[in-house]
Design an enzyme around this catalytic site. Sequence first.
Site, PDB file in Angstrom:
ATOM      1  N   ARG A 106       0.738  -1.318  -0.222  1.00  0.00           N
ATOM      2  CA  ARG A 106      -0.062  -0.023   0.108  1.00  0.00           C
ATOM      3  C   ARG A 106       0.918   1.382  -0.001  1.00  0.00           C
ATOM      4  NH1 ARG A 106      -2.641  -3.083   3.588  1.00  0.00           N
ATOM      5  NH2 ARG A 106      -4.617  -3.908   2.974  1.00  0.00           N
ATOM      6  N   LYS A 128       3.093  12.252 -10.589  1.00  0.00           N
ATOM      7  CA  LYS A 128       2.037  11.374 -11.199  1.00  0.00           C
ATOM      8  C   LYS A 128       2.782  10.001 -11.812  1.00  0.00           C
ATOM      9  CE  LYS A 128      -0.678  14.921 -13.762  1.00  0.00           C
ATOM     10  NZ  LYS A 128      -0.928  15.310 -15.167  1.00  0.00           N
ATOM     11  N   GLU A 170       9.786  20.051 -23.615  1.00  0.00           N
ATOM     12  CA  GLU A 170       9.313  20.279 -22.478  1.00  0.00           C
ATOM     13  C   GLU A 170       9.838  21.634 -21.785  1.00  0.00           C
ATOM     14  OE1 GLU A 170       6.501  18.571 -21.267  1.00  0.00           O
ATOM     15  OE2 GLU A 170       6.664  16.623 -22.232  1.00  0.00           O
ATOM     16  N   LYS A 205       8.346  23.803 -12.283  1.00  0.00           N
ATOM     17  CA  LYS A 205       7.460  22.645 -11.986  1.00  0.00           C
ATOM     18  C   LYS A 205       6.902  22.216 -10.368  1.00  0.00           C
ATOM     19  CE  LYS A 205       5.849  18.153 -13.592  1.00  0.00           C
ATOM     20  NZ  LYS A 205       5.874  17.078 -14.284  1.00  0.00           N
ATOM     21  N   GLU A 215      -3.888  18.507 -10.046  1.00  0.00           N
ATOM     22  CA  GLU A 215      -4.383  19.143 -11.220  1.00  0.00           C
ATOM     23  C   GLU A 215      -5.750  19.717 -11.457  1.00  0.00           C
ATOM     24  OE1 GLU A 215      -2.440  17.318 -14.697  1.00  0.00           O
ATOM     25  OE2 GLU A 215      -4.123  18.345 -15.951  1.00  0.00           O
ATOM     26  N   ARG A 219      -1.925  23.404 -12.264  1.00  0.00           N
ATOM     27  CA  ARG A 219      -1.018  22.573 -12.854  1.00  0.00           C
ATOM     28  C   ARG A 219      -1.520  22.276 -14.222  1.00  0.00           C
ATOM     29  NH1 ARG A 219       1.137  16.711 -10.266  1.00  0.00           N
ATOM     30  NH2 ARG A 219       2.386  16.096 -12.075  1.00  0.00           N
ATOM     31  N   ASN A 223       0.452  21.977 -19.115  1.00  0.00           N
ATOM     32  CA  ASN A 223      -0.324  21.193 -20.231  1.00  0.00           C
ATOM     33  C   ASN A 223       0.130  21.800 -21.584  1.00  0.00           C
ATOM     34  OD1 ASN A 223      -0.798  18.895 -19.027  1.00  0.00           O
ATOM     35  ND2 ASN A 223      -2.803  19.559 -18.339  1.00  0.00           N
ATOM     36  N   HIS A 226       0.190  20.337 -24.908  1.00  0.00           N
ATOM     37  CA  HIS A 226      -0.328  19.078 -24.670  1.00  0.00           C
ATOM     38  C   HIS A 226      -1.714  18.816 -25.323  1.00  0.00           C
ATOM     39  CE1 HIS A 226       3.175  18.779 -22.502  1.00  0.00           C
ATOM     40  NE2 HIS A 226       3.231  17.390 -22.164  1.00  0.00           N
ATOM     41  N   HIS A 230      -1.081  15.805 -27.552  1.00  0.00           N
ATOM     42  CA  HIS A 230      -1.572  14.490 -27.172  1.00  0.00           C
ATOM     43  C   HIS A 230      -2.378  13.842 -28.468  1.00  0.00           C
ATOM     44  CE1 HIS A 230      -1.378  14.898 -22.692  1.00  0.00           C
ATOM     45  NE2 HIS A 230      -0.193  13.878 -23.123  1.00  0.00           N
ATOM     46  N   HIS A 242       6.553  11.837 -27.729  1.00  0.00           N
ATOM     47  CA  HIS A 242       5.824  12.799 -27.087  1.00  0.00           C
ATOM     48  C   HIS A 242       6.298  14.251 -27.124  1.00  0.00           C
ATOM     49  CE1 HIS A 242       3.404  14.113 -23.930  1.00  0.00           C
ATOM     50  NE2 HIS A 242       4.384  14.679 -23.227  1.00  0.00           N
TER      51      HIS A 242
HETATM   52  N1  LIG Z   1       4.365  11.108 -14.877  1.00  0.00           N
HETATM   53  C1  LIG Z   1       4.529  12.180 -15.539  1.00  0.00           C
HETATM   54  O1  LIG Z   1       4.333  13.314 -15.045  1.00  0.00           O
HETATM   55  C2  LIG Z   1       4.852  12.232 -16.934  1.00  0.00           C
HETATM   56  C3  LIG Z   1       5.323  13.550 -17.604  1.00  0.00           C
HETATM   57  C4  LIG Z   1       5.698  13.452 -19.071  1.00  0.00           C
HETATM   58  C5  LIG Z   1       5.973  11.953 -19.415  1.00  0.00           C
HETATM   59  N2  LIG Z   1       5.569  10.940 -19.076  1.00  0.00           N
HETATM   60  C6  LIG Z   1       5.689   9.682 -19.251  1.00  0.00           C
HETATM   61  O2  LIG Z   1       6.925   9.497 -19.931  1.00  0.00           O
HETATM   62  C7  LIG Z   1       6.984   8.381 -21.025  1.00  0.00           C
HETATM   63  C8  LIG Z   1       8.155   8.950 -21.998  1.00  0.00           C
HETATM   64  O3  LIG Z   1       9.482   8.876 -21.357  1.00  0.00           O
HETATM   65  P1  LIG Z   1      10.577   9.099 -22.338  1.00  0.00           P
HETATM   66  O4  LIG Z   1      10.690  10.221 -23.136  1.00  0.00           O
HETATM   67  O5  LIG Z   1      11.817   9.370 -21.076  1.00  0.00           O
HETATM   68  O6  LIG Z   1      10.750   7.771 -22.987  1.00  0.00           O
HETATM   69  P2  LIG Z   1      11.362   6.361 -22.551  1.00  0.00           P
HETATM   70  O7  LIG Z   1      11.204   6.193 -21.138  1.00  0.00           O
HETATM   71  O8  LIG Z   1      10.376   5.395 -23.579  1.00  0.00           O
HETATM   72  O9  LIG Z   1      12.693   6.130 -23.092  1.00  0.00           O
HETATM   73  C9  LIG Z   1      12.996   6.514 -24.472  1.00  0.00           C
HETATM   74  C10 LIG Z   1      14.046   5.623 -24.745  1.00  0.00           C
HETATM   75  O10 LIG Z   1      15.401   5.960 -24.302  1.00  0.00           O
HETATM   76  C11 LIG Z   1      16.118   4.692 -23.788  1.00  0.00           C
HETATM   77  N3  LIG Z   1      17.010   5.431 -22.726  1.00  0.00           N
HETATM   78  C12 LIG Z   1      16.617   6.026 -21.477  1.00  0.00           C
HETATM   79  N4  LIG Z   1      17.832   6.752 -20.978  1.00  0.00           N
HETATM   80  C13 LIG Z   1      18.727   6.283 -21.713  1.00  0.00           C
HETATM   81  C14 LIG Z   1      20.138   6.921 -21.561  1.00  0.00           C
HETATM   82  N5  LIG Z   1      20.565   7.643 -20.872  1.00  0.00           N
HETATM   83  N6  LIG Z   1      20.978   6.431 -22.918  1.00  0.00           N
HETATM   84  C15 LIG Z   1      20.482   5.749 -23.767  1.00  0.00           C
HETATM   85  N7  LIG Z   1      19.057   5.234 -24.138  1.00  0.00           N
HETATM   86  C16 LIG Z   1      18.294   5.731 -23.007  1.00  0.00           C
HETATM   87  C17 LIG Z   1      15.075   3.999 -23.421  1.00  0.00           C
HETATM   88  O11 LIG Z   1      15.405   2.667 -23.246  1.00  0.00           O
HETATM   89  C18 LIG Z   1      14.026   4.030 -24.312  1.00  0.00           C
HETATM   90  O12 LIG Z   1      14.290   3.372 -25.286  1.00  0.00           O
HETATM   91  C19 LIG Z   1       5.669   8.312 -21.473  1.00  0.00           C
HETATM   92  O13 LIG Z   1       5.196   7.151 -21.125  1.00  0.00           O
HETATM   93  C20 LIG Z   1       4.876   9.444 -20.714  1.00  0.00           C
HETATM   94  O14 LIG Z   1       3.553   8.936 -20.683  1.00  0.00           O
HETATM   95  C21 LIG Z   1       5.178  11.051 -17.772  1.00  0.00           C
HETATM   96 ZN   LIG Z   2       4.793  16.316 -21.720  1.00  0.00          ZN
END
Ligand SMILES: NC(=O)c1ccc[n+]([C@@H]2O[C@H](COP(=O)([O-])OP(=O)(O)OC[C@H]3O[C@@H](n4cnc5c(N)ncnc54)[C@H](O)[C@@H]3O)[C@@H](O)[C@H]2O)c1
Ligand SMILES: [Zn+2]
Length: 347
Positions: A106, A128, A170, A205, A215, A219, A223, A226, A230, A242
Amino acid sequence: MRPPVPEGFPTDLHVVDRPEAALLPPGPWILVGDPAVREHWQACGLPEPAGSRWVSVDESTKRLSTLEPWLEAWAALPLHRNACIVAVGGGVLTDLAGLAASLFLRGVAWHAWPTTLLAQVDAGLGGKTAVNLSAGKNLAGAFHPPERMVVCRSFLDTLPARQLASGRWELVKTALLEGDGSWAEALLALERPLEGDLVRALGIKADIVHRDLTEQGERRLLNLGHTLGHALEAASSFRLLHGEAVGLGTLAACLLAERRGLAPFPASLRRALAEALRPLRGVLPPWEACRPWLVRDKKSAGAADGAVHCILPRPGARAEVHLLAPDAWAPAHADLTRLLDTPWNAL
Ligand SMILES: NC(=O)c1ccc[n+]([C@@H]2O[C@H](COP(=O)([O-])OP(=O)(O)OC[C@H]3O[C@@H](n4cnc5c(N)ncnc54)[C@H](O)[C@@H]3O)[C@@H](O)[C@H]2O)c1
Ligand SMILES: [Zn+2]
């Protein structure tokens, strides 16, 4: 460096050059990491406690079913309530590990060590966590802020250029939601952000999410880019990353803001945005493909008339939130398309 955070902020924030063992949890912990960064983790002399796992995850495996074996393994060890999950990876991995931490017993503590630029400036901070459902992205999740976030800039050394450029959007978004066009232009001129850029963006942020974790109001500013972004991301069948979709959505938001009578940003910024986004013109989905996604956006807030929250930036001041019909984006999408089709020397 320590980004400025408001009093009582739940996450201890650090921006460092390389991973440092001193920032690992003081008590028992276990690691969930992306194999892409394992070599660097080891080269920095950081440990891997028994039961740690290096696991490749992507958007298609950002599912509840991925988490079950992790939870089973932690229970079998056993991990106790005083344990901490250390997540080392991109946004997919930090979203998964954060949600697993919120579910295990939990809720146990977790630390985010984001390794993509996008996760360093966005996904890793703000509480999040989520997985995808068939109906859409991030539809099952929890607000569970990490106890600590450690942004190590050396992880970016191995990050593919496209991922780096995607994450930069971003940051540009953050600059524009603050109304700081000069900062946005400076970011666009750099291949890699400076330490000061990360610290400033994280501070902004942290400030916003602390006042509005779930949000309900402020917050929503985060977006910016976005709302249309999106829709573009989904309509491109995720051929757009993204951050790339957010970049396109941010320029469209600037154009929509102008159409609605808000003050324009300088032409030099519009030119810089269009130039950086022009390579994406070939994968920009047409408006007709985006519209259904905008209509069903979960941020539509259930308004009876289907209006969506649209974040409109303006120079020298914080962006404004407007409730608009999804079709308000149609002319902005047309403006965006036209701008990306205009030769650079005619801009
Ligand atoms: N929680 C939140 O507030 C929030 C905000 C924005 C995005 N997100 C989420 O984040 C995700 C996207 O994240 P992302 O853009 O980091 O993509 P990702 O996590 O898919 O990583 C992108 C690629 O980079 C590789 N990688 C990671 N670090 C590396 C490094 N240092 N060197 C080489 N390769 C590396 C990974 O293996 C992957 O293939 C989405 O699912 C999105 O929904 C969440
Ligand atoms: Zn984003």
